[in-house]
Design an enzyme around this catalytic site. Structure first.
Site, PDB file in Angstrom:
ATOM      1  N   GLY A  40      -4.628   3.701   1.441  1.00  0.00           N
ATOM      2  CA  GLY A  40      -5.635   3.497   2.991  1.00  0.00           C
ATOM      3  C   GLY A  40      -6.977   4.236   2.618  1.00  0.00           C
ATOM      4  CE1 TYR A  50      -2.104   6.654   9.827  1.00  0.00           C
ATOM      5  CE2 TYR A  50      -0.795   4.715   9.299  1.00  0.00           C
ATOM      6  CZ  TYR A  50      -1.026   6.053   9.078  1.00  0.00           C
ATOM      7  OH  TYR A  50      -0.319   6.838   8.334  1.00  0.00           O
ATOM      8  CB  SER A 109      -0.990   0.089   1.326  1.00  0.00           C
ATOM      9  OG  SER A 109      -1.583   1.047   1.401  1.00  0.00           O
ATOM     10  CD  GLN A 157      -3.431   0.417   4.252  1.00  0.00           C
ATOM     11  OE1 GLN A 157      -3.682   1.795   4.404  1.00  0.00           O
ATOM     12  NE2 GLN A 157      -2.342  -0.215   4.096  1.00  0.00           N
ATOM     13  CG  HIS A 165      -1.504   7.096   1.793  1.00  0.00           C
ATOM     14  ND1 HIS A 165      -2.636   7.084   1.923  1.00  0.00           N
ATOM     15  CD2 HIS A 165      -0.890   6.548   2.751  1.00  0.00           C
ATOM     16  CE1 HIS A 165      -3.112   6.189   3.010  1.00  0.00           C
ATOM     17  NE2 HIS A 165      -1.791   6.157   3.675  1.00  0.00           N
TER      18      HIS A 165
END
Length: 299
Positions: free
Chosen positions: A125, A249, A75, A183, A77
């Site tokens: 995400g 997170y 993953s 995700q 961004h």
């Protein structure tokens, strides 16, 4: 299948396709040689190759199928995941009504990575609710309307055929559709907005906002939001989800004493209490999506 994995940014980058192809050819040559030689020589060749099974298929547990190889695009961004700005606000920002609905750029980005032959792609995400936004009006998947706009991503990626294994006759020259997981990321106290929530009332050094402690009903509601997000991802055509449980997170904030000062069933000195939030999310998601859907839990 539930995959527990530590994240690595070194295995795959879509922009390094040339390096990937060279690695594929080298591993395929090693593998072919090992099959044809005596077992002792084959073992020596396998030991000499750092990743002898990298381009061999991986059968997943349950009915989740088989990955064509063991390369994962982790993953990242990209800024292409869209946003959740209300339609009535868009004209005030000089945007069109379709700005937050069109994920064609995200689809095109992942199609190019799929063409490189990666066995499994994981998106950037996507939040399961508003409180989990990384920033104000960040990407979210909690409604049927939001689910529908993801179909262009999954349909586009699935249109790409990936060679099974190294693509040689050893695997029958078979090809399969590329696969992609979404995700699910809840920012928790890392959120850069005033709706931030966490296991306890704490403030992250990277955010100007103090997170509000989730009530017990809020914890249970958030668990339901994770599960609902995964169900919507499946309806959108994703092959699975990656539940973000690391890197500070929300789920990570429940796991750690420093950020979890709760005294109920989801906190305290007992580690089994602190992992209950993560376990309830994974168990509930598996029950909701069935055994034909990939669940990755990122450590």
């Amino acid at each position: 299948m539930t995959l527990l994995r530590t994240y690595s940014r070194t295995i795959w980058r879509g922009r390094r396709r040339h390096t990937h192809n060279n690695c594929r050819q080298a591993v395929a040559a090693e593998f072919s040689t090992a099959v044809k030689e005596e077992s002792d020589e084959g073992n020596a060749n396998a030991a000499a190759c750092p990743y002898p099974t990298l381009f061999s298929p991986l059968k997943l547990k349950g009915d989740a199928g088989t990955l064509p190889n063991r390369v994962i695009m982790g993953s990242m961004h990209t800024g292409l995941e869209g946003h959740s700005i209300p339609s009535w606000v868009l004209p005030l920002l000089g945007k069109t009504d379709d700005d937050h609905k069109d994920l064609s750029s995200m689809a095109a980005y992942f199609v190019e990575r799929a063409k490189g032959g990666v066995g499994l792609i994981v998106t950037g995400g996507i939040s399961p609710n508003r409180e989990g936004w990384v920033g104000p009006f960040a990407a979210k998947l909690s409604t049927e309307a939001e689910m529908e706009r993801h179909r262009i991503v999954t349909d586009s990626v699935h249109s790409v055929q990936i060679p099974m294994g190294d693509g040689s006759s050893l695997f029958g020259g078979e090809t399969v559709p590329a696969r992609i997981c979404m995700q699910i990321l809840h920012a928790g106290r890392y959120a850069m907005h005033p709706l931030a929530v966490s296991a306890s009332n704490t403030k992250a050094p990277i955010s100007p906002f103090r997170a509000r402690q989730l009530s017990l009903s809020g914890v249970q509601s958030t668990i339901s939001d994770f599960i609902h997000c995964a169900v919507l991802a499946k309806k959108a055509g994703y092959d699975g989800v990656e539940i973000m449980g690391s890197e500070g997170y929300l789920i990570n904030q429940f796991l750690v004493n420093r950020t979890n000062k709760r005294t109920d069933a989801y906190g305290g000195s007992d580690f089994l209490n602190r992992i209950k939030f993560a376990v309830d999310i994974v168990k509930g998601t598996r029950d909701a999506v069935g055994n034909d859907f990939i669940i990755i839990f990122r450590l």
